[in-house]
Design a protein around this motif. Structure first.
Motif, PDB file in Angstrom:
ATOM      1  N   ARG A 152      21.913  42.946  68.461  1.00 22.63           N
ATOM      2  CA  ARG A 152      22.993  43.342  69.116  1.00 22.63           C
ATOM      3  C   ARG A 152      23.745  44.483  67.993  1.00 22.63           C
ATOM      4  O   ARG A 152      24.159  45.543  68.515  1.00 22.63           O
ATOM      5  N   GLU A 153      23.857  44.273  66.727  1.00 18.36           N
ATOM      6  CA  GLU A 153      24.224  45.293  65.670  1.00 18.36           C
ATOM      7  C   GLU A 153      23.448  46.526  65.916  1.00 18.36           C
ATOM      8  O   GLU A 153      23.659  47.921  65.719  1.00 18.36           O
ATOM      9  N   ALA A 154      22.010  46.265  65.896  1.00 12.25           N
ATOM     10  CA  ALA A 154      21.160  47.420  65.762  1.00 12.25           C
ATOM     11  C   ALA A 154      21.360  48.388  67.279  1.00 12.25           C
ATOM     12  O   ALA A 154      21.168  49.593  67.298  1.00 12.25           O
ATOM     13  N   ALA A 155      21.754  47.529  68.405  1.00 15.60           N
ATOM     14  CA  ALA A 155      21.711  48.184  69.547  1.00 15.60           C
ATOM     15  C   ALA A 155      22.917  47.676  70.318  1.00 15.60           C
ATOM     16  O   ALA A 155      23.071  46.866  71.307  1.00 15.60           O
ATOM     17  N   PRO A 156      24.227  48.250  70.204  1.00 10.87           N
ATOM     18  CA  PRO A 156      25.544  47.636  70.511  1.00 10.87           C
ATOM     19  C   PRO A 156      25.856  47.611  71.975  1.00 10.87           C
ATOM     20  O   PRO A 156      26.532  46.989  72.298  1.00 10.87           O
ATOM     21  N   ASP A 157      24.957  48.443  72.809  1.00 12.39           N
ATOM     22  CA  ASP A 157      25.151  48.570  74.286  1.00 12.39           C
ATOM     23  C   ASP A 157      24.323  47.406  74.826  1.00 12.39           C
ATOM     24  O   ASP A 157      24.405  47.311  76.124  1.00 12.39           O
ATOM     25  N   THR A 158      23.529  46.701  74.224  1.00 11.32           N
ATOM     26  CA  THR A 158      22.918  45.685  74.990  1.00 11.32           C
ATOM     27  C   THR A 158      23.742  44.383  75.228  1.00 11.32           C
ATOM     28  O   THR A 158      24.355  44.035  74.615  1.00 11.32           O
ATOM     29  N   ALA A 210      12.855  43.775  86.420  1.00 15.08           N
ATOM     30  CA  ALA A 210      12.712  43.923  88.053  1.00 15.08           C
ATOM     31  C   ALA A 210      14.090  44.511  88.469  1.00 15.08           C
ATOM     32  O   ALA A 210      14.120  45.377  89.613  1.00 15.08           O
ATOM     33  N   THR A 211      15.175  44.128  87.955  1.00  8.14           N
ATOM     34  CA  THR A 211      16.607  44.715  88.554  1.00  8.14           C
ATOM     35  C   THR A 211      16.665  46.171  87.931  1.00  8.14           C
ATOM     36  O   THR A 211      17.790  46.812  88.837  1.00  8.14           O
ATOM     37  N   GLY A 212      15.961  46.796  87.184  1.00  6.36           N
ATOM     38  CA  GLY A 212      16.447  47.949  86.748  1.00  6.36           C
ATOM     39  C   GLY A 212      17.246  47.995  85.490  1.00  6.36           C
ATOM     40  O   GLY A 212      17.582  49.230  85.167  1.00  6.36           O
ATOM     41  N   GLN A 213      17.929  46.835  85.327  1.00  5.86           N
ATOM     42  CA  GLN A 213      18.959  46.754  84.123  1.00  5.86           C
ATOM     43  C   GLN A 213      18.344  46.859  82.767  1.00  5.86           C
ATOM     44  O   GLN A 213      17.014  46.166  82.555  1.00  5.86           O
ATOM     45  N   ARG A 214      18.674  47.602  81.739  1.00  8.39           N
ATOM     46  CA  ARG A 214      18.178  47.598  80.614  1.00  8.39           C
ATOM     47  C   ARG A 214      18.661  46.328  79.819  1.00  8.39           C
ATOM     48  O   ARG A 214      19.625  45.733  80.085  1.00  8.39           O
ATOM     49  N   GLY A 215      17.838  45.894  78.571  1.00  8.41           N
ATOM     50  CA  GLY A 215      17.982  44.685  77.838  1.00  8.41           C
ATOM     51  C   GLY A 215      17.488  44.972  76.637  1.00  8.41           C
ATOM     52  O   GLY A 215      16.285  45.806  76.539  1.00  8.41           O
ATOM     53  N   GLY A 216      17.428  43.861  75.875  1.00  7.62           N
ATOM     54  CA  GLY A 216      16.791  43.745  74.655  1.00  7.62           C
ATOM     55  C   GLY A 216      16.005  42.819  74.753  1.00  7.62           C
ATOM     56  O   GLY A 216      15.868  41.696  75.834  1.00  7.62           O
ATOM     57  N   VAL A 217      14.831  42.553  73.583  1.00  3.05           N
ATOM     58  CA  VAL A 217      13.979  41.215  73.474  1.00  3.05           C
ATOM     59  C   VAL A 217      14.031  40.723  72.013  1.00  3.05           C
ATOM     60  O   VAL A 217      13.987  41.236  71.347  1.00  3.05           O
ATOM     61  N   ILE A 218      14.011  39.480  72.300  1.00  3.21           N
ATOM     62  CA  ILE A 218      13.975  38.739  70.755  1.00  3.21           C
ATOM     63  C   ILE A 218      12.522  37.767  70.924  1.00  3.21           C
ATOM     64  O   ILE A 218      12.444  36.924  71.914  1.00  3.21           O
ATOM     65  N   ALA A 219      11.737  38.261  70.076  1.00  7.63           N
ATOM     66  CA  ALA A 219      10.518  37.272  70.125  1.00  7.63           C
ATOM     67  C   ALA A 219      10.448  36.236  69.080  1.00  7.63           C
ATOM     68  O   ALA A 219      10.384  36.575  67.807  1.00  7.63           O
ATOM     69  N   LEU A 220      10.549  35.035  69.428  1.00  5.29           N
ATOM     70  CA  LEU A 220      10.707  33.935  68.355  1.00  5.29           C
ATOM     71  C   LEU A 220       9.329  33.611  67.707  1.00  5.29           C
ATOM     72  O   LEU A 220       8.521  33.856  68.298  1.00  5.29           O
TER      73      LEU A 220
END
Length: 323
Positions: A152-158, A210-220
């Motif tokens: 979130r700090e790297a990409a605040p709009d997430t 699928a919704t078209g909304q952007r987001g981020g990914v955490i790969a554990l």
């Protein structure tokens, strides 16, 4: 004593040390790592053990297996390793230890990069592991929340985050619990995506986007996200999703940020336990040790590809910046 007897005695004395070395038992050590770990660290690891007195071909032989994250294959490899009658096995990752534990019996196992070994049922407790397994752990459950914070700090709009996890792994359930608790106060919707192989990773990305909304990914951190690393990074870039992984190599491969232990240091530290066990120490008496070195890496090339400007405060904290 006559001259002939004296010379024979001297010759015999000179031969005895050589015979002792020649007849010293060859110890067999199984190495069970990922492809990246074997490629990057195995030469250094062999050299470290040689410095401790274990020279390949003289008194130690290595049995190397490379896991691919597929549990069926890992079970087969575990059986192969046990068939070599090893004196000890060095294994990396929670899945590897989960597969080894029921088949290793009395064979000592030294692990690295295993999360929550107590909760996972691998050892009794950190100070006194008991049994035949010990090693070096990596992340506490709270790291789940930390990965979310750094992303979130790297990409605040997430505002949405997909968490790629192996649902059967105890440590992942704990990481997810920390993320699930941290997300609402941060205004983030966290979505768990259980994966076991590459096609499930692709489906997870498809469902999330699928919704078209952007987001981020955490790969554990796990065998499955290790072997599908390049796929995850490629899909994240294709969908313009900032990504965070646990280890340095992932940042070099194109992840936006990585935060976690120095896995090279973690694996190299196991050489000391290997040496001590081969010389008679019992795994049950060697405490499980925590990670000592953590690293934060930022990939500015990936940030530019995603149209992101990394905050100066995060760049100032980074151990390395990839430009």
């Amino acid at each position: 004593m006559n001259r002939r007897d004296f010379i024979a005695g001297c010759a015999g004395a000179a031969v005895l040390p050589w015979l002792a070395r020649a007849q010293s038992p060859m110890r067999v050590v199984g190495i069970w790592w990922s492809p990246v770990q074997a490629r990057e660290l195995l030469p250094r690891y062999r050299q470290r053990l040689a410095e401790l007195g274990w020279v390949e071909g003289r008194n130690i032989r290595y049995e190397l297996r490379i896991w691919d994250g597929d549990i069926a294959n890992m079970r087969r490899q575990a059986d192969e390793l046990m068939a070599t009658r090893p004196d000890l096995i060095v294994a990396v990752s929670n899945p590897a230890i989960a597969v080894l534990k029921p088949v290793a019996r009395e064979v000592p196992v030294v692990f690295a990069m295993v999360a929550d070994p107590v909760g996972s049922g691998f050892i009794d407790n950190l100070a006194h592991p008991g049994g035949n397994i010990t090693g070096f752990t990596n992340f506490e459950p709270s790291m789940g929340a930390k990965w979310l914070e750094v992303l979130r700090e790297a990409a605040p709009d997430t505002r949405r985050v997909m968490v790629l996890m192996h649902p059967e792994t105890t440590a992942h359930k704990e990481f997810w619990g920390a993320i699930e608790q941290k997300a609402p106060p941060m205004g983030v919707e966290a979505i768990a995506a259980g994966v076991h192989q590459a096609d499930e990773v692709e489906r997870a990305f498809g469902a999330f986007t699928a919704t078209g909304q952007r987001g981020g990914v955490i790969a554990l951190p796990h065998a499955v996200t290790e072997v599908t690393r390049d796929l995850i990074i490629r899909l994240a870039l294709a969908h313009r999703m900032p990504s965070i992984f646990a280890f340095e190599a992932h940042a070099h491969a194109g992840a936006l940020v990585t935060y976690g232990i120095d896995r090279g240091d973690a694996i190299m530290r196991t050489a000391d336990y290997v040496n001590r066990i081969l010389r008679g120490a019992k795994p049950a008496d060697l405490p499980v040790q925590a990670a000592e070195r953590f690293e934060l890496l930022v990939n500015l090339k990936t940030a530019a590809a995603l149209g992101l400007t990394i905050p100066p405060t995060l760049l100032a904290r980074a151990d390395r910046v990839i430009e």
